[in-house]
Design an enzyme around this catalytic site. Structure first.
Site, PDB file in Angstrom:
ATOM      1  N   LYS A  22      24.597  40.659  39.125  1.00  0.00           N
ATOM      2  CA  LYS A  22      23.538  41.340  38.377  1.00  0.00           C
ATOM      3  C   LYS A  22      23.851  42.826  38.237  1.00  0.00           C
ATOM      4  O   LYS A  22      23.750  43.386  37.145  1.00  0.00           O
ATOM      5  CB  LYS A  22      22.196  41.129  39.087  1.00  0.00           C
ATOM      6  CG  LYS A  22      21.002  41.373  38.219  1.00  0.00           C
ATOM      7  CD  LYS A  22      19.704  41.140  38.995  1.00  0.00           C
ATOM      8  CE  LYS A  22      19.456  39.663  39.231  1.00  0.00           C
ATOM      9  NZ  LYS A  22      18.415  39.446  40.239  1.00  0.00           N
ATOM     10  N   ARG A  91      15.692  44.131  43.471  1.00  0.00           N
ATOM     11  CA  ARG A  91      16.191  42.822  43.049  1.00  0.00           C
ATOM     12  C   ARG A  91      17.447  42.458  43.820  1.00  0.00           C
ATOM     13  O   ARG A  91      18.337  43.271  43.988  1.00  0.00           O
ATOM     14  CB  ARG A  91      16.534  42.860  41.554  1.00  0.00           C
ATOM     15  CG  ARG A  91      15.604  43.714  40.756  1.00  0.00           C
ATOM     16  CD  ARG A  91      16.123  44.017  39.352  1.00  0.00           C
ATOM     17  NE  ARG A  91      16.315  42.841  38.534  1.00  0.00           N
ATOM     18  CZ  ARG A  91      16.804  42.888  37.299  1.00  0.00           C
ATOM     19  NH1 ARG A  91      17.173  44.045  36.763  1.00  0.00           N
ATOM     20  NH2 ARG A  91      16.949  41.785  36.607  1.00  0.00           N
ATOM     21  N   GLY A 100      17.405  30.703  45.657  1.00  0.00           N
ATOM     22  CA  GLY A 100      17.264  30.526  47.098  1.00  0.00           C
ATOM     23  C   GLY A 100      17.304  31.847  47.822  1.00  0.00           C
ATOM     24  O   GLY A 100      16.934  31.958  48.975  1.00  0.00           O
ATOM     25  N   MET A 102      16.213  36.039  48.037  1.00  0.00           N
ATOM     26  CA  MET A 102      14.937  36.705  47.871  1.00  0.00           C
ATOM     27  C   MET A 102      14.653  36.960  46.405  1.00  0.00           C
ATOM     28  O   MET A 102      15.506  37.368  45.643  1.00  0.00           O
ATOM     29  CB  MET A 102      14.911  38.025  48.620  1.00  0.00           C
ATOM     30  CG  MET A 102      13.492  38.538  48.737  1.00  0.00           C
ATOM     31  SD  MET A 102      13.391  40.275  49.117  1.00  0.00           S
ATOM     32  CE  MET A 102      13.500  40.961  47.480  1.00  0.00           C
ATOM     33  N   ARG A 335      24.192  37.936  31.712  1.00  0.00           N
ATOM     34  CA  ARG A 335      25.344  37.315  32.368  1.00  0.00           C
ATOM     35  C   ARG A 335      25.864  36.250  31.418  1.00  0.00           C
ATOM     36  O   ARG A 335      25.153  35.833  30.503  1.00  0.00           O
ATOM     37  CB  ARG A 335      24.958  36.713  33.711  1.00  0.00           C
ATOM     38  CG  ARG A 335      24.036  35.531  33.548  1.00  0.00           C
ATOM     39  CD  ARG A 335      23.487  35.031  34.861  1.00  0.00           C
ATOM     40  NE  ARG A 335      22.246  34.319  34.554  1.00  0.00           N
ATOM     41  CZ  ARG A 335      21.307  34.039  35.418  1.00  0.00           C
ATOM     42  NH1 ARG A 335      21.411  34.429  36.664  1.00  0.00           N
ATOM     43  NH2 ARG A 335      20.230  33.386  35.058  1.00  0.00           N
ATOM     44  N   HIS A 451      12.604  27.399  35.995  1.00  0.00           N
ATOM     45  CA  HIS A 451      13.450  27.208  37.174  1.00  0.00           C
ATOM     46  C   HIS A 451      14.101  25.831  37.173  1.00  0.00           C
ATOM     47  O   HIS A 451      15.308  25.676  37.358  1.00  0.00           O
ATOM     48  CB  HIS A 451      12.598  27.398  38.438  1.00  0.00           C
ATOM     49  CG  HIS A 451      13.355  27.142  39.705  1.00  0.00           C
ATOM     50  ND1 HIS A 451      13.347  25.904  40.324  1.00  0.00           N
ATOM     51  CD2 HIS A 451      14.162  27.932  40.440  1.00  0.00           C
ATOM     52  CE1 HIS A 451      14.106  25.966  41.400  1.00  0.00           C
ATOM     53  NE2 HIS A 451      14.618  27.185  41.496  1.00  0.00           N
ATOM     54  N   SER A 789      56.018   9.234  46.228  1.00  0.00           N
ATOM     55  CA  SER A 789      54.630   9.318  45.787  1.00  0.00           C
ATOM     56  C   SER A 789      53.798   9.667  47.008  1.00  0.00           C
ATOM     57  O   SER A 789      53.809   8.950  48.008  1.00  0.00           O
ATOM     58  CB  SER A 789      54.181   7.986  45.185  1.00  0.00           C
ATOM     59  OG  SER A 789      52.810   8.086  44.856  1.00  0.00           O
ATOM     60  N   CYS A 857      49.373   9.612  44.443  1.00  0.00           N
ATOM     61  CA  CYS A 857      48.394   8.578  44.158  1.00  0.00           C
ATOM     62  C   CYS A 857      47.320   8.749  45.217  1.00  0.00           C
ATOM     63  O   CYS A 857      47.537   9.379  46.231  1.00  0.00           O
ATOM     64  CB  CYS A 857      49.033   7.202  44.207  1.00  0.00           C
ATOM     65  SG  CYS A 857      49.865   6.827  45.742  1.00  0.00           S
ATOM     66  N   TYR A 877      53.608  14.128  38.436  1.00  0.00           N
ATOM     67  CA  TYR A 877      52.441  13.427  37.894  1.00  0.00           C
ATOM     68  C   TYR A 877      51.369  13.230  38.953  1.00  0.00           C
ATOM     69  O   TYR A 877      51.640  13.317  40.150  1.00  0.00           O
ATOM     70  CB  TYR A 877      52.841  12.064  37.294  1.00  0.00           C
ATOM     71  CG  TYR A 877      53.299  11.040  38.302  1.00  0.00           C
ATOM     72  CD1 TYR A 877      52.380  10.211  38.950  1.00  0.00           C
ATOM     73  CD2 TYR A 877      54.645  10.893  38.609  1.00  0.00           C
ATOM     74  CE1 TYR A 877      52.804   9.276  39.882  1.00  0.00           C
ATOM     75  CE2 TYR A 877      55.078   9.956  39.533  1.00  0.00           C
ATOM     76  CZ  TYR A 877      54.145   9.153  40.179  1.00  0.00           C
ATOM     77  OH  TYR A 877      54.552   8.240  41.099  1.00  0.00           O
TER      78      TYR A 877
HETATM   79  P1  ADP Z   1      16.385  36.722  39.047  1.00  0.00           P
HETATM   80  O1  ADP Z   1      17.605  36.923  39.839  1.00  0.00           O
HETATM   81  O2  ADP Z   1      15.498  35.656  39.556  1.00  0.00           O
HETATM   82  O3  ADP Z   1      16.673  36.626  37.584  1.00  0.00           O
HETATM   83  P2  ADP Z   1      15.588  39.423  38.534  1.00  0.00           P
HETATM   84  O4  ADP Z   1      16.039  40.442  39.481  1.00  0.00           O
HETATM   85  O5  ADP Z   1      16.305  39.339  37.262  1.00  0.00           O
HETATM   86  O6  ADP Z   1      15.518  38.025  39.273  1.00  0.00           O
HETATM   87  O7  ADP Z   1      14.071  39.717  38.252  1.00  0.00           O
HETATM   88  C1  ADP Z   1      13.253  38.798  37.646  1.00  0.00           C
HETATM   89  C2  ADP Z   1      12.448  39.413  36.566  1.00  0.00           C
HETATM   90  O8  ADP Z   1      11.753  40.541  37.058  1.00  0.00           O
HETATM   91  C3  ADP Z   1      13.248  39.968  35.408  1.00  0.00           C
HETATM   92  O9  ADP Z   1      13.589  39.007  34.483  1.00  0.00           O
HETATM   93  C4  ADP Z   1      12.250  40.917  34.814  1.00  0.00           C
HETATM   94  O10 ADP Z   1      11.375  40.234  33.995  1.00  0.00           O
HETATM   95  C5  ADP Z   1      11.567  41.439  36.024  1.00  0.00           C
HETATM   96  N1  ADP Z   1      12.113  42.754  36.353  1.00  0.00           N
HETATM   97  C6  ADP Z   1      13.133  43.049  37.179  1.00  0.00           C
HETATM   98  N2  ADP Z   1      13.370  44.380  37.184  1.00  0.00           N
HETATM   99  C7  ADP Z   1      12.474  44.933  36.362  1.00  0.00           C
HETATM  100  C8  ADP Z   1      12.208  46.273  35.932  1.00  0.00           C
HETATM  101  N3  ADP Z   1      12.923  47.294  36.365  1.00  0.00           N
HETATM  102  N4  ADP Z   1      11.209  46.461  35.061  1.00  0.00           N
HETATM  103  C9  ADP Z   1      10.489  45.415  34.613  1.00  0.00           C
HETATM  104  N5  ADP Z   1      10.677  44.154  34.959  1.00  0.00           N
HETATM  105  C10 ADP Z   1      11.664  43.898  35.836  1.00  0.00           C
HETATM  106 MG    MG Z   2      16.901  37.658  36.311  1.00  0.00          MG
END
Ligand code: ADP
Ligand code: MG
Ligand code: MG
Length: 905
Positions: A22, A91, A100, A102, A335, A451, A789, A857, A877
């Site tokens: 990310k 994040r 899985g 945070m 991504r 999800h 083989s 094999c 092979y």
């Molecule tokens: P995940 O890894 O589950 O995608 P993210 O870190 O992308 O989690 O966060 C999930 C959501 O939180 C993002 O898609 C966005 O909608 C919201 N978010 C994250 N950072 C910000 C931010 N700086 N401002 C507004 N919304 C945010």
């Molecule tokens: Mg996200």
């Protein structure tokens, strides 16, 4: 000195190891000049340091302060400020995207004071209190580990009291009350009040992200995806932008192409007046991206431009998260997006046609596993079926199974060998074990980016989401739909492509890609009426053809009968790498082998063997006819004797019963003789006993019979104008001397048949390398062998000292859990140990006989990762089950392009 914290503007996409996926992609977007709220990334290195010593390195705190001030300067707001407070998101973001871990905490920096300044500053009281309640809810759940139901129950109760159904309908006053109640929950559950100091909130959230690396769920996911446990996660701290600032704001997720069908053209979900995870959580139903075009043409246009730039830059399908704050677009994540197997093939060839990537690159973007998924059968459209609902096809496949509503029952059902469909209103990361156990996933809520959809696609698992007609009552363990009530364990069928849900079992037919593989591209598209599937078949055809062009490894199949051989040939096999002749002695012919074993003298044995000869000739004629013109490796009889004889206990019981009843007669006498033979040959460890070449040398005549049958089959087929190409393979060689003896005998027989028929019989004679000693003395064995083989199944057993059938159930689960193994060495070749023996075997063999032909094999021949290893090790092979042949062809091609071998030959 180590730098632990980097501004987004300092990184780029190649730094995934350090910044996580990310963080690296956020940095890349900044570099591209896209609108990204400013922020910084705390590195995975900081996380690793935390995990080693159990506390956040003090330097991190200092650097966070410095970078925070940079962010404050950039946007002119300050954390905790009483007029213009800066709010942050915290994040997680590991190198590989990992459900899985945070979840994100938004609105960090709000407290009892700043909530008022935010209201004043945004001119929207409702918005400020909504943001505050979200902070307490998310922080409570993910940082303080409070059960999220405490919060959702309160929210639900307030909605009921206010007489509204959606949370957007709650007024500022309602939300103030919600916040007060939430704060009480925190105090009650943790014993301390909700932290009011903004910086403390930041620090606690950062530490919680680090900690979440080692949660049960995260570990489970890593084990499944084979991600190393010691990578650690990065943390992204970023200025907030707000999608919940009224109707001109919103948040969304989009893809530059459809990740489920591969259809070119943008695709996405948008939710007005919402924040963060609202879209993914499936709380309210989302709008399509086209609706955004109507609501806000300017923001839409800007988004489309950004999407195009990202796709051109990454030269691949991008998955994007964005927020619109009062008409201004902000990019929050991108991504290279996960996609279904079908989409992977279509998108790869589309990008070639758009001249964004080369054919070699296209081959890198599809996998054997994905091709394998496309070969799975589909529901028969003409079968009788009871349609009960239609949702969105989020991840294709046809799954039938018993309904389970929770992890425990899904796992229990799967462990007892029954297929299961996990049914939830919507899924969350907690449902991961159930999703892993399930054959398919069905939800009543949520869109293609929910999800359930995202995770199922990642796993290549069939999923139908948002089947809104279903009333999923988890508490009562039932689904109600129309007049039907479905209980736990009842069978349903889901079609992950069309989104249809059926009651009961539905029969399946070949997939179009399977039809292509066995009948060719023209035949496959001839009876296809939809464009999408035609495009898919053509994409597979182009990529597989390209793989065939670039690959160095030949692909053979393991087949024992003419029928299997034909099937393998239809799928593109270039020969047979292993015919297990013992399979020809089972069934009805077992009694004939019994007679060979029971023979009292040579005459009796020869008579028994002579009877088998015509049948063996017939077997080989079938096999060699199907493989006409292609190399066909026939392995002489291999398994221990007891596999051909009746079970010791069964026999003992039969004889004892007969004795007790005073029975006599031919049958009883035979059983008595058999029992004696079985006792005499009983071994306490048959796997390491009298089998393979040892059996051939101990019971003369067995190998001779087979060699003669091969020679006779060749002569007869040649008389019909055919071109049989058998290769004789001797199993379980440990010493060159063993092979010398067998070879001498074989040459005598071949010479004899030659003389009688006047045909030259230059049939290669080689051996399996499946004992460590064979690999270690391969230079000597190569003096006698025309080819090698590698029998990697036995080589794995003998290298590890594992008896496969015993260990897999006895302790492999434990070994996988505690990390001694990351995957079963019977599934993917253990490159470090067994692979080393393969390398030694080839090297030593070729030191004696340069260019010695060597293959493999055993099941590893169809496993992608192992195929890459064999390619690099210089094998000629691989041989795998007929069904895996297309997969092996594709992976053998990928092995070449991925190692840049193209054009070097
Ligand atoms: P995940 O890894 O589950 O995608 P993210 O870190 O992308 O989690 O966060 C999930 C959501 O939180 C993002 O898609 C966005 O909608 C919201 N978010 C994250 N950072 C910000 C931010 N700086 N401002 C507004 N919304 C945010
Ligand atoms: Mg996200
Ligand atoms: Mg073997």
């Amino acid at each position: 000195m180590t730098q632990y914290v980097h501004m987004f503007s300092d990184g780029d996409r190649d730094q995934k190891d350090l910044l996580g996926g990310k963080g690296a992609n956020l940095a890349e977007m900044v570099k591209l000049g896209l609108p990204v709220p400013p922020g910084f990334t705390i590195t995975t290195e900081a996380c690793r340091a935390y995990l080693t010593v159990g506390k956040v390195p003090p330097e991190v705190r200092v650097e966070v302060t410095q970078r925070l001030r940079d962010v404050e300067d950039l946007i002119g707001r300050t954390l905790g400020d009483s007029e213009e407070p800066l709010l942050l998101s915290v994040r997680s973001g590991a190198k590989f995207s990992m459900p899985g871990m945070m979840e994100t905490v938004l609105n960090v920096g709000l407290n009892d004071d700043t909530v008022h300044s935010l209201a004043a500053f945004a001119g929207d009281e409702r918005f400020a209190w909504d943001s505050y309640r979200r902070l307490i809810q998310m922080f409570g759940k993910t940082v303080l580990d409070i059960d999220s139901e405490h919060f959702s129950d309160i929210l639900e109760a307030h909605k009921v009291a206010a007489g509204v159904t959606a949370d957007v309908e709650l007024s500022a006053d309602h939300l103030k009350q919600v916040v007060a109640d939430f704060k009480q929950v925190v105090e009650r559950e943790t014993g301390s009040p909700f932290p009011q100091t903004p910086r403390r909130q930041v620090d606690m959230a950062i530490e919680a992200v680090f900690r979440s690396w080692n949660t049960e769920r995260a570990r489970l996911y890593r084990r499944r995806e084979r991600i190393a446990d010691d990578l650690g996660t990065a943390v992204n701290v970023q200025a907030m932008v707000f999608g919940n600032l009224g109707e001109t704001s919103g948040t969304g997720v989009c893809f530059t192409r459809d990740p489920s069908s591969g259809h070119s053209g943008v695709y996405g979900d948008y939710l007005p007046n919402a924040q963060g995870e609202d879209v993914v959580a499936g709380i309210r139903n989302t709008l399509a991206l086209t609706d955004l075009q109507e609501r806000d043409p300017a923001a839409y246009k800007e988004l489309r431009t950004a999407m195009r730039r990202l796709e051109t830059h990454y030269r691949d399908l991008c998955d994007i998260e964005f927020t619109i704050e009062r008409g201004t677009l902000w990019m929050l994540q991108t991504r290279v997006g996960k996609r279904t197997a079908g989409a992977a093939f279509r998108i790869a060839t589309q990008l070639v046609d758009e001249q964004l990537i080369t054919m070699n690159e296209a081959l890198e973007r599809v996998t054997g596993e994905q091709l394998g998924q496309l070969l799975f059968p589909q529901f028969d459209k003409d079968a009788e079926r009871i349609h009960i609902a239609t949702g969105m096809g989020a991840s294709p496949g046809a799954a039938v199974g018993g309904v389970a509503f929770d992890n425990a029952s899904a796992v229990a059902r799967q462990e007892s060998g029954l297929p299961v469909i996990l049914v939830r209103r919507e899924t969350s990361p907690e449902d991961l074990p159930g999703m892993i156990a399930a054959a398919g996933v069905l939800t009543a809520r949520g869109g293609k980016t929910s999800h359930a959809a995202v995770v199922a696609r990642g796993m290549g698992k069939c999923a139908v989401v948002g089947a809104e007609d279903l009333v999923v009552d988890v508490a009562a363990k039932e689904i109600r739909v129309g007049e039907h009530v479905i209980h736990e364990g009842d069978t349903i069928a889901i079609d992950g492509k069309t989104g249809e849900v059926f009651l009961g079992d539905v029969s399946v037919v070949d997939s179009p890609v399977m039809t292509y593989i066995s009948e060719g591209v023209e035949a496959a598209v001839a009876h296809l009426d939809d464009e999408e599937t035609r495009e898919l078949v053509e994409a597979v055809h182009r990529l597989l053809t390209h793989a065939d062009e670039v690959r160095r490894l030949r692909v053979r199949a393991n087949a024992d009968t003419g029928e299997d051989a034909q099937r393998a040939r239809d799928r593109g096999a270039e020969g047979i790498g292993l015919c297990r002749t013992e399979h020809q002695f089972l069934g009805e012919r077992r009694t004939q082998i019994e007679r060979v074993v029971l023979a009292k003298d040579d005459t009796e044995r020869d008579a028994a063997l002579a009877e088998l000869l015509p049948e063996q000739i017939g077997d080989f004629i079938d096999l060699l006819t199907a493989m006409d013109g292609l190399p066909t490796t026939i392995r002489l009889i291999d398994p221990p004797l007891h596999e051909f004889l009746p079970d010791l206990t069964d026999l003992s019981v039969a004889v004892a019963l007969a004795d007790e009843r005073g029975e006599t007669g031919e049958e009883v006498e035979r059983n008595r003789a058999l029992l004696e033979a079985v006792r005499a040959t009983h071994e306490s460890n048959p796997m390491l006993g009298l089998r393979g070449v040892r059996l051939g040398l101990k019971i003369p005549g067995l190998f001779a019979l087979q060699i003669r049958a091969i020679a006779e089959a060749v002569v007869r087929l040649r008389a019909e104008g055919k071109d049989p190409q058998p290769e004789i393979m001797v199993p379980l060689i440990g010493s060159n001397r063993e092979l010398v003896i067998v070879r001498r005998q074989a040459e005598e027989i071949l010479a004899e048949v030659s003389e009688v028929t006047g045909q030259t019989l230059d049939i290669p004679i080689g051996c399996m390398i499946e004992l460590p000693r064979a690999a270690l003395t391969a230079n000597r064995i190569a003096q006698t062998a025309d080819f090698f083989s590698f029998g990697t199944n036995d080589l794995t057993q003998t290298t590890w000292g594992f008896s496969r059938d015993d260990v897999e159930t006895a302790f492999f689960p434990k070994y996988l859990e505690n990390g001694v193994l990351t995957i079963s060495p019977f599934e993917t070749l253990d490159a470090l140990g067994v692979g080393e023996l393969v390398k030694i075997g080839i090297e030593k063999g070729r030191s004696t006989k340069p260019g010695l032909k060597a293959g493999v094999c055993g099941e590893h021949g169809g496993d992608p990762e192992s195929i890459h290893f064999f390619n690099a090790a210089g094998l000629d092979y691989v041989s795998c089950s007929p069904f895996r042949v297309p997969v092996a062809r594709l992976e053998a091609g990928r092995a070449v392009v991925l190692t840049d071998e193209v054009g070097t030959r």
